[in-house]
Design a protein around this motif. Sequence first.
Motif, PDB file in Angstrom:
ATOM      1  N   ARG A  43      50.754  43.612  93.990  1.00  0.00           N
ATOM      2  CA  ARG A  43      49.746  43.323  95.015  1.00  0.00           C
ATOM      3  C   ARG A  43      49.134  44.604  95.583  1.00  0.00           C
ATOM      4  NH1 ARG A  43      52.576  38.780  98.765  1.00  0.00           N
ATOM      5  NH2 ARG A  43      50.525  38.841  99.784  1.00  0.00           N
ATOM      6  N   LEU A  44      49.742  45.737  95.272  1.00  0.00           N
ATOM      7  CA  LEU A  44      49.212  47.033  95.717  1.00  0.00           C
ATOM      8  C   LEU A  44      48.400  47.723  94.625  1.00  0.00           C
ATOM      9  CD1 LEU A  44      52.446  48.428  97.424  1.00  0.00           C
ATOM     10  CD2 LEU A  44      50.611  47.084  98.482  1.00  0.00           C
ATOM     11  N   ARG A  45      48.475  47.167  93.418  1.00  0.00           N
ATOM     12  CA  ARG A  45      47.900  47.845  92.256  1.00  0.00           C
ATOM     13  C   ARG A  45      46.385  48.013  92.364  1.00  0.00           C
ATOM     14  NH1 ARG A  45      49.806  45.325  86.732  1.00  0.00           N
ATOM     15  NH2 ARG A  45      48.727  43.538  87.636  1.00  0.00           N
ATOM     16  N   ARG A  46      45.691  46.981  92.852  1.00  0.00           N
ATOM     17  CA  ARG A  46      44.230  47.068  92.943  1.00  0.00           C
ATOM     18  C   ARG A  46      43.806  48.185  93.898  1.00  0.00           C
ATOM     19  NH1 ARG A  46      40.821  41.794  94.520  1.00  0.00           N
ATOM     20  NH2 ARG A  46      42.007  41.081  92.711  1.00  0.00           N
ATOM     21  N   MET A  47      44.448  48.261  95.062  1.00  0.00           N
ATOM     22  CA  MET A  47      44.102  49.306  96.020  1.00  0.00           C
ATOM     23  C   MET A  47      44.363  50.692  95.445  1.00  0.00           C
ATOM     24  SD  MET A  47      45.578  50.075  99.868  1.00  0.00           S
ATOM     25  CE  MET A  47      45.039  48.484 100.527  1.00  0.00           C
ATOM     26  N   LEU A  48      45.485  50.846  94.769  1.00  0.00           N
ATOM     27  CA  LEU A  48      45.813  52.134  94.173  1.00  0.00           C
ATOM     28  C   LEU A  48      44.798  52.514  93.104  1.00  0.00           C
ATOM     29  CD1 LEU A  48      49.659  51.610  93.861  1.00  0.00           C
ATOM     30  CD2 LEU A  48      48.546  53.348  95.264  1.00  0.00           C
ATOM     31  N   GLY A  49      44.406  51.534  92.295  1.00  0.00           N
ATOM     32  CA  GLY A  49      43.414  51.799  91.262  1.00  0.00           C
ATOM     33  C   GLY A  49      42.064  52.195  91.840  1.00  0.00           C
ATOM     34  N   ILE A 109      35.059  54.773  82.188  1.00  0.00           N
ATOM     35  CA  ILE A 109      36.048  53.696  82.089  1.00  0.00           C
ATOM     36  C   ILE A 109      36.488  53.250  83.478  1.00  0.00           C
ATOM     37  CG2 ILE A 109      38.393  53.107  81.346  1.00  0.00           C
ATOM     38  CD1 ILE A 109      37.979  54.985  78.957  1.00  0.00           C
ATOM     39  N   LEU A 110      36.795  54.216  84.333  1.00  0.00           N
ATOM     40  CA  LEU A 110      37.223  53.882  85.693  1.00  0.00           C
ATOM     41  C   LEU A 110      36.116  53.182  86.470  1.00  0.00           C
ATOM     42  CD1 LEU A 110      39.223  57.083  86.730  1.00  0.00           C
ATOM     43  CD2 LEU A 110      40.111  54.898  85.928  1.00  0.00           C
ATOM     44  N   LEU A 111      34.875  53.570  86.218  1.00  0.00           N
ATOM     45  CA  LEU A 111      33.742  52.908  86.863  1.00  0.00           C
ATOM     46  C   LEU A 111      33.677  51.442  86.457  1.00  0.00           C
ATOM     47  CD1 LEU A 111      31.116  53.010  88.531  1.00  0.00           C
ATOM     48  CD2 LEU A 111      29.940  53.783  86.454  1.00  0.00           C
ATOM     49  N   ALA A 112      33.855  51.179  85.174  1.00  0.00           N
ATOM     50  CA  ALA A 112      33.836  49.793  84.687  1.00  0.00           C
ATOM     51  C   ALA A 112      35.000  48.988  85.273  1.00  0.00           C
ATOM     52  CB  ALA A 112      33.900  49.772  83.162  1.00  0.00           C
ATOM     53  N   LEU A 113      36.168  49.606  85.373  1.00  0.00           N
ATOM     54  CA  LEU A 113      37.335  48.908  85.916  1.00  0.00           C
ATOM     55  C   LEU A 113      37.161  48.633  87.410  1.00  0.00           C
ATOM     56  CD1 LEU A 113      40.279  50.755  84.106  1.00  0.00           C
ATOM     57  CD2 LEU A 113      39.020  48.718  83.404  1.00  0.00           C
ATOM     58  N   ALA A 114      36.613  49.608  88.141  1.00  0.00           N
ATOM     59  CA  ALA A 114      36.392  49.411  89.573  1.00  0.00           C
ATOM     60  C   ALA A 114      35.353  48.317  89.820  1.00  0.00           C
ATOM     61  CB  ALA A 114      35.938  50.721  90.225  1.00  0.00           C
ATOM     62  N   ALA A 115      34.300  48.310  88.996  1.00  0.00           N
ATOM     63  CA  ALA A 115      33.232  47.319  89.173  1.00  0.00           C
ATOM     64  C   ALA A 115      33.701  45.904  88.881  1.00  0.00           C
ATOM     65  CB  ALA A 115      32.053  47.668  88.278  1.00  0.00           C
ATOM     66  N   THR A 116      34.757  45.767  88.078  1.00  0.00           N
ATOM     67  CA  THR A 116      35.261  44.436  87.711  1.00  0.00           C
ATOM     68  C   THR A 116      36.602  44.127  88.375  1.00  0.00           C
ATOM     69  OG1 THR A 116      36.286  45.365  85.712  1.00  0.00           O
ATOM     70  CG2 THR A 116      34.071  44.452  85.490  1.00  0.00           C
ATOM     71  N   SER A 117      36.901  44.809  89.464  1.00  0.00           N
ATOM     72  CA  SER A 117      38.215  44.632  90.098  1.00  0.00           C
ATOM     73  C   SER A 117      38.250  43.486  91.108  1.00  0.00           C
ATOM     74  CB  SER A 117      38.627  45.930  90.802  1.00  0.00           C
ATOM     75  OG  SER A 117      37.737  46.226  91.867  1.00  0.00           O
ATOM     76  N   THR A 118      37.102  42.892  91.420  1.00  0.00           N
ATOM     77  CA  THR A 118      37.069  41.842  92.434  1.00  0.00           C
ATOM     78  C   THR A 118      37.540  40.503  91.858  1.00  0.00           C
ATOM     79  OG1 THR A 118      34.784  41.250  91.918  1.00  0.00           O
ATOM     80  CG2 THR A 118      35.127  42.974  93.558  1.00  0.00           C
ATOM     81  N   ASN A 119      37.948  39.609  92.750  1.00  0.00           N
ATOM     82  CA  ASN A 119      38.359  38.266  92.320  1.00  0.00           C
ATOM     83  C   ASN A 119      37.210  37.527  91.654  1.00  0.00           C
ATOM     84  OD1 ASN A 119      40.955  38.616  93.345  1.00  0.00           O
ATOM     85  ND2 ASN A 119      40.407  37.814  95.352  1.00  0.00           N
ATOM     86  N   ALA A 120      35.998  37.758  92.149  1.00  0.00           N
ATOM     87  CA  ALA A 120      34.826  37.098  91.566  1.00  0.00           C
ATOM     88  C   ALA A 120      34.624  37.520  90.109  1.00  0.00           C
ATOM     89  CB  ALA A 120      33.578  37.423  92.387  1.00  0.00           C
ATOM     90  N   MET A 121      34.845  38.815  89.811  1.00  0.00           N
ATOM     91  CA  MET A 121      34.685  39.295  88.442  1.00  0.00           C
ATOM     92  C   MET A 121      35.803  38.783  87.549  1.00  0.00           C
ATOM     93  SD  MET A 121      31.855  40.824  88.112  1.00  0.00           S
ATOM     94  CE  MET A 121      32.170  41.376  86.431  1.00  0.00           C
ATOM     95  N   VAL A 122      36.990  38.608  88.102  1.00  0.00           N
ATOM     96  CA  VAL A 122      38.090  38.027  87.319  1.00  0.00           C
ATOM     97  C   VAL A 122      37.715  36.612  86.883  1.00  0.00           C
ATOM     98  CG1 VAL A 122      40.503  37.295  87.348  1.00  0.00           C
ATOM     99  CG2 VAL A 122      39.845  39.430  88.474  1.00  0.00           C
ATOM    100  N   ARG A 123      37.158  35.842  87.815  1.00  0.00           N
ATOM    101  CA  ARG A 123      36.745  34.469  87.496  1.00  0.00           C
ATOM    102  C   ARG A 123      35.577  34.466  86.512  1.00  0.00           C
ATOM    103  NH1 ARG A 123      37.630  33.897  93.157  1.00  0.00           N
ATOM    104  NH2 ARG A 123      35.390  34.191  93.527  1.00  0.00           N
ATOM    105  N   ARG A 124      34.646  35.386  86.680  1.00  0.00           N
ATOM    106  CA  ARG A 124      33.467  35.416  85.819  1.00  0.00           C
ATOM    107  C   ARG A 124      33.828  35.808  84.391  1.00  0.00           C
ATOM    108  NH1 ARG A 124      28.320  38.606  88.005  1.00  0.00           N
ATOM    109  NH2 ARG A 124      28.565  36.913  89.535  1.00  0.00           N
TER     110      ARG A 124
END
Length: 202
Positions: free
Chosen positions: A78-84, A129-144
């Motif tokens: 649950r801390l992984r997203r913030m750390l990333g 790569i990190l830019l792409a991962l950060a841009a897709t880190s939201t719950n909305a992007m996970v669902r999309r």
Amino acid sequence: MSWKNPSSKRIALLKVTLFTVALLPLAKLGHAAYTDSLGANPIEKITHLTGYWALTFLLITLSATPLRLLTGWSWWLRLRRMLGLFAFFYALLHVLTYLVLDQFFDWPAIAEDVFKRPYITVGFSVFLILLALAATSTNAMVRRLGGKRWQSLHRWVYVAACGGVAHFIWLVKKDLTRPLTFAAILGLLLIVRLSRLLHSDK
């Protein structure tokens, strides 16, 4: 309440604490800039420190799963997203320092650096790569994207980590202690990841 099943309030407090601690390197850097104590080459100092903390947070992010396996505490994830996101934040500062303070948006010189200096080529690739991962880190992007596509994309974090370590090793010319330490930690994390994948296939 035990740390194995902490309450939502405790997790929220932990996130606030982590957020505050993660900003300390930036605060320390800002204080050094304000007091004019960045040394003879302040731009180089800022570049090195932001890159160091970007890679540090990236490896801490990758340690979430091994820590869960070792401790049995699933809340590490649950801390992984913030750390990333903090890894991306310091990587962004690292890149902006190069673009703005070092090169002053001299795009021809930047392009020449990217194509002629391998460590800069790798560094920019890692940032993308990190830019792409950060841009897709939201719950909305996970669902999309869907769970499987999202997981496949975010496995590129391991490529980013390998590239980040290689960038660090190429950059350092004399004392390789720190970059090799990062390489050893990353190697251990990759071994844990590989063993987990092999175990899941049995």
